[in-house]
Design an enzyme around this catalytic site. Sequence first.
Site, PDB file in Angstrom:
ATOM      1  N   ARG A   8       2.289  -9.632   6.858  1.00  0.00           N
ATOM      2  CA  ARG A   8       3.001 -10.835   6.446  1.00  0.00           C
ATOM      3  C   ARG A   8       3.205 -11.706   7.687  1.00  0.00           C
ATOM      4  NH1 ARG A   8       1.597  -9.567   2.115  1.00  0.00           N
ATOM      5  NH2 ARG A   8       2.858  -9.168   0.247  1.00  0.00           N
ATOM      6  N   GLU A  65       2.709 -20.009   5.080  1.00  0.00           N
ATOM      7  CA  GLU A  65       1.611 -20.074   4.108  1.00  0.00           C
ATOM      8  C   GLU A  65       2.157 -20.347   2.703  1.00  0.00           C
ATOM      9  OE1 GLU A  65       0.275 -15.791   4.546  1.00  0.00           O
ATOM     10  OE2 GLU A  65       0.322 -15.879   2.366  1.00  0.00           O
ATOM     11  N   HIS A  95      -5.286 -15.515   3.471  1.00  0.00           N
ATOM     12  CA  HIS A  95      -4.675 -14.355   2.770  1.00  0.00           C
ATOM     13  C   HIS A  95      -5.640 -13.773   1.718  1.00  0.00           C
ATOM     14  CE1 HIS A  95      -0.530 -12.466   1.780  1.00  0.00           C
ATOM     15  NE2 HIS A  95      -1.517 -11.616   1.506  1.00  0.00           N
TER      16      HIS A  95
HETATM   17  O1  LIG Z   1      -0.732  -9.248   0.391  1.00  0.00           O
HETATM   18  C1  LIG Z   1      -1.102  -8.575  -0.519  1.00  0.00           C
HETATM   19  C2  LIG Z   1      -0.300  -7.536  -1.106  1.00  0.00           C
HETATM   20  O2  LIG Z   1       0.859  -7.352  -0.684  1.00  0.00           O
HETATM   21  O3  LIG Z   1      -0.789  -6.856  -2.015  1.00  0.00           O
END
Ligand SMILES: O=CC(=O)O
Length: 332
Positions: free
Chosen positions: A242, A271, A290
């Site tokens: 993150r 983001e 992402h």
């Molecule tokens: O970022 C993706 C997830 O947490 O699955």
Amino acid sequence: MASPRGLIVGAISHATKELDELRSIVPIAYIESKTRSEFFQDCQTKYKDVEVVFIGISSVYPFDKEFINNLPPKTKFIAFHAAGYDGLDIEACNARGIRVSNTPSAVDAATADIACTLILSAFRNSSQAERNLREGRWRHGVSLGHDPEGKTLGILGLGGIGKAVAKRMHGFDMKIQYHNRSRQSPEVEDQYHATYVDFETLLKTSDCIYVSVPLSKATYHLLDSPQFAMMKQGVVIVNTARGKIIHERALVNALETGKVSAVGLDVFEGEPDVIHPGLLAHPHCTLLPHIGTYSQETMYKMELLCLQNFDAALTKDTLVTPIPEHKHFFQK
Ligand SMILES: O=CC(=O)O
């Protein structure tokens, strides 16, 4: 259709056969509400008998206290379509007695593949080289990269994804060290060729630091200016967890002074709307939007696991993969 007992907030677009099978046994509705406020009203009327809610990407976001408090009165379970659940207000779920599942192991391989892509790209400057080629400048101005072979990879968080990265990067002849809140067993360390070090040692001795911890109050801005100051000159930073785990402005400063030589990021503090201009401008940044879990196979695996949780919740009053905070509710 009988009054729905399950509700899909978002979309199931890969495990559709499995959803149809489940829907032939239990009435499950798809969200039809056009706005968040309409959804809150629907929760008291047409969704009033819903006990289990699937939550994926949806326009009724954010999944905050207001959202949780407005879910149908009988809601007992949430099947959350992600491994990281920092986007869901767990305290509000606890206050209402709602138990939550996430999709841990389903994301490991795909996220690790993207992490390794970023590690390799950051070491070898492949993102800069590709931009150069597309702009008609061949290799002109592209800095020489570095070989990952023989370098030390420091993994912050040797969980499912961290282990999958260790396994892959061991194949690239990197030395693997890691730091976790609790140390892994000697068997796991042997299996992943991973040496345990304390947090400070990991910062001071890694050539590449890979961030793979969940976002929480404890990990918010875990890497900030004091931590960058401790790192090796020219360290490579990679993050697929993150964005908020790294203080982005401090990272940009460290890039600009050369303390950090390259970064590979799949996640950002602001983001999806705000990507720090210092990252966008720097030639040694490989930046992805992402896409850690963004593959056909992994989307299917994640949806399937959500549906398995859905099924268990509706038919057996339990969850298959409860979040760590809720595991104890299901231990006999
Ligand atoms: O970022 C993706 C997830 O947490 O699955």
